[in-house]
Design an enzyme around this catalytic site. Structure first.
Site, mmCIF file in Angstrom:
data_model
loop_
_atom_site.group_PDB
_atom_site.id
_atom_site.type_symbol
_atom_site.label_atom_id
_atom_site.label_comp_id
_atom_site.label_asym_id
_atom_site.label_seq_id
_atom_site.Cartn_x
_atom_site.Cartn_y
_atom_site.Cartn_z
ATOM 1 N N GLY A 84 41.981 36.350 35.306
ATOM 2 C CA GLY A 84 42.566 37.643 35.651
ATOM 3 C C GLY A 84 42.216 37.975 37.078
ATOM 4 O O GLY A 84 41.051 37.885 37.480
ATOM 5 N N ALA A 85 43.205 38.324 37.876
ATOM 6 C CA ALA A 85 42.967 38.556 39.307
ATOM 7 C C ALA A 85 41.910 39.624 39.535
ATOM 8 O O ALA A 85 40.985 39.455 40.340
ATOM 9 C CB ALA A 85 44.283 38.947 39.991
ATOM 10 N N TYR A 124 52.483 31.604 30.800
ATOM 11 C CA TYR A 124 51.933 32.877 30.358
ATOM 12 C C TYR A 124 52.415 33.230 28.954
ATOM 13 O O TYR A 124 53.596 33.054 28.620
ATOM 14 C CB TYR A 124 52.377 34.005 31.299
ATOM 15 C CG TYR A 124 51.837 33.910 32.698
ATOM 16 C CD1 TYR A 124 50.509 34.203 32.979
ATOM 17 C CD2 TYR A 124 52.665 33.538 33.755
ATOM 18 C CE1 TYR A 124 50.013 34.129 34.266
ATOM 19 C CE2 TYR A 124 52.183 33.457 35.053
ATOM 20 C CZ TYR A 124 50.851 33.759 35.298
ATOM 21 O OH TYR A 124 50.374 33.677 36.578
ATOM 22 N N ASN A 167 49.567 39.620 45.614
ATOM 23 C CA ASN A 167 49.420 38.721 44.468
ATOM 24 C C ASN A 167 50.739 38.513 43.719
ATOM 25 O O ASN A 167 50.816 38.717 42.503
ATOM 26 C CB ASN A 167 48.344 39.266 43.525
ATOM 27 C CG ASN A 167 47.441 38.185 42.986
ATOM 28 O OD1 ASN A 167 47.849 37.040 42.828
ATOM 29 N ND2 ASN A 167 46.195 38.555 42.701
ATOM 30 N N ARG A 187 53.518 37.088 41.620
ATOM 31 C CA ARG A 187 53.671 36.083 40.572
ATOM 32 C C ARG A 187 55.142 36.091 40.155
ATOM 33 O O ARG A 187 55.557 36.888 39.310
ATOM 34 C CB ARG A 187 52.764 36.394 39.375
ATOM 35 C CG ARG A 187 51.278 36.316 39.690
ATOM 36 C CD ARG A 187 50.853 34.870 39.964
ATOM 37 N NE ARG A 187 49.433 34.754 40.269
ATOM 38 C CZ ARG A 187 48.940 34.729 41.493
ATOM 39 N NH1 ARG A 187 49.770 34.821 42.536
ATOM 40 N NH2 ARG A 187 47.654 34.600 41.707
ATOM 41 N N ALA A 223 41.422 31.551 44.455
ATOM 42 C CA ALA A 223 40.840 31.622 45.793
ATOM 43 C C ALA A 223 41.192 32.929 46.506
ATOM 44 O O ALA A 223 40.372 33.491 47.232
ATOM 45 C CB ALA A 223 41.304 30.425 46.625
ATOM 46 N N GLY A 224 42.408 33.421 46.295
ATOM 47 C CA GLY A 224 42.780 34.690 46.925
ATOM 48 C C GLY A 224 41.960 35.850 46.411
ATOM 49 O O GLY A 224 41.587 36.752 47.173
ATOM 50 N N ASP A 225 41.673 35.844 45.119
ATOM 51 C CA ASP A 225 40.824 36.895 44.538
ATOM 52 C C ASP A 225 39.413 36.813 45.117
ATOM 53 O O ASP A 225 38.796 37.838 45.448
ATOM 54 C CB ASP A 225 40.763 36.752 43.020
ATOM 55 C CG ASP A 225 42.136 36.692 42.383
ATOM 56 O OD1 ASP A 225 43.050 37.374 42.867
ATOM 57 O OD2 ASP A 225 42.287 35.941 41.395
ATOM 58 N N ASP A 230 38.694 29.813 37.544
ATOM 59 C CA ASP A 230 39.008 30.822 38.566
ATOM 60 C C ASP A 230 37.763 31.310 39.291
ATOM 61 O O ASP A 230 37.868 31.907 40.357
ATOM 62 C CB ASP A 230 39.691 32.030 37.907
ATOM 63 C CG ASP A 230 41.137 31.740 37.524
ATOM 64 O OD1 ASP A 230 41.562 30.572 37.641
ATOM 65 O OD2 ASP A 230 41.826 32.684 37.109
#
Length: 337
Positions: free
Chosen positions: A49-50, A118, A181, A183, A269-271, A307
């Site tokens: 989860g972001a 998902y 973000n 998606r 990685a962005g989170d 993650d």
């Protein structure tokens, strides 16, 4: 705005304090990266989860972090709560819905990357709405962190994010951080570009990848063009993949190269980067060091299939932050040694 101040030395930044992250976290199933999902005998269970990723990395970096959401009253929901809580995140505000399931995602290694499937329709978190913003944790938060995943989940979730971002600055003690973000699989065709641009422009701090900005708003966009499209945030950070991060703010423009590193999987990685930058700002670092901390944190996610990966110890992080510019980018290779 009560959530930040401005000075010639540091520019605008959120007040010191903790971070509240709101959004869905799912149980995640994945085979060994070298295996085919179709024929795998075993699947590894983790959480994904972001917003909880950001909260977990913030906790790793010593920043008090709370995650607000909902999970199903089911084994996957209990697994999610246990793992996020074990990372040092306050999960006491997460509800357990007896009538809706915990969302699920399945990772499929493809050789050239990872495809994600998902299974989150009608999930517990998709029923969240603006009432989440009444949680007492927000009264003492320095930052509320949101992402563009949440408004894609349902009409009530979009209402939650829109309501949060339109609370006047004078009426909230916290700054609002928003990671675009994008998606694509979550959005009906033709809807994401307008909605995400409007929401991203309302935040105090906005994170966006150059690649996703190009996908959303024009294939030839450069970082300065993204700033022109998003003039509202006090601080806009454009992530140019493995090349650099570019910050537009009261300090002017700051560019910090990414660390050279071997990439195992880019998911998360962005989170991690957002958490590192927020942690840097909250502990009073200048923009150069805050962006460096973002890159260091992102590298820990790039080197694992989950993650959330382990950070270097605090002494090593400090040494990396102190490196001269000429040695900075190449230092990433030492993190995987």
């Amino acid at each position: 705005m009560t959530s930040g101040g401005q000075s010639a030395e540091s520019g605008w930044r959120p007040a010191k304090g903790g971070v509240v992250c709101i959004g869905e976290t799912m149980a995640a199933l994945a085979p060994d990266p070298s295996s085919s999902l179709e024929y795998a005998d075993d699947l590894r269970v983790s959480v994904a989860g972001a917003e909880s990723n950001v909260a977990m990395y913030l906790a790793d970096l010593g920043v008090p972090a709370a995650w607000l959401s909902a999970v199903g009253d089911d084994p996957f929901g209990r697994r999610v709560l246990a793992e996020v809580g074990a990372a040092g995140v306050d999960v006491s505000g997460v509800g357990a819905d007896p009538g809706r399931p915990t969302g699920l995602l399945v990772k499929e290694p493809t050789g050239s990357g990872t495809r994600v499937h998902y299974y989150r329709g009608e999930s517990a978190a998709s029923a969240m709405g603006p009432d989440v913003l009444a949680d007492d944790r927000l009264k003492s938060a320095a930052v509320l962190h949101l992402t563009g995943v949440t408004p894609a989940l349902s009409a009530s979730c979009r209402n939650l994010v829109t309501t949060a971002l339109t609370v006047p600055a004078a009426e909230r003690p916290y700054a609002i951080s928003f990671d675009v973000n994008h998606r694509p699989a979550l959005w009906p065709p033709g809807t994401a570009a307008t909605v995400l641009r409007e929401l991203a422009d309302l935040a105090d701090i906005t994170f966006v990848g150059l690649d996703e900005a190009q996908e959303l708003w024009g294939g030839d966009l450069q970082p300065a063009d993204v700033r022109a499209l998003l003039p509202g945030p006090r601080l806009l950070i454009v992530k140019d993949g493995g090349h650099a991060a570019i910050a537009f703010g009261d300090e002017g423009v700051r560019i910090v190269p990414a660390l050279d590193t071997h990439v195992v999987e880019p998911v998360g990685a962005g989170d991690a980067f957002a958490a590192g930058v927020l942690a840097g700002l909250l502990r009073g670092e200048d923009m150069e060091r805050a962006l460096r901390l973002g890159h260091i944190t992102a590298t820990s996610a790039l080197q694992v299939t989950a993650d959330h990966g382990p950070l270097p110890d605090s002494a090593r992080i400090e040494r990396l932050l102190e490196l001269p510019a000429s040695e900075w980018a190449a230092a990433g290779n030492s993190l995987s040694a």
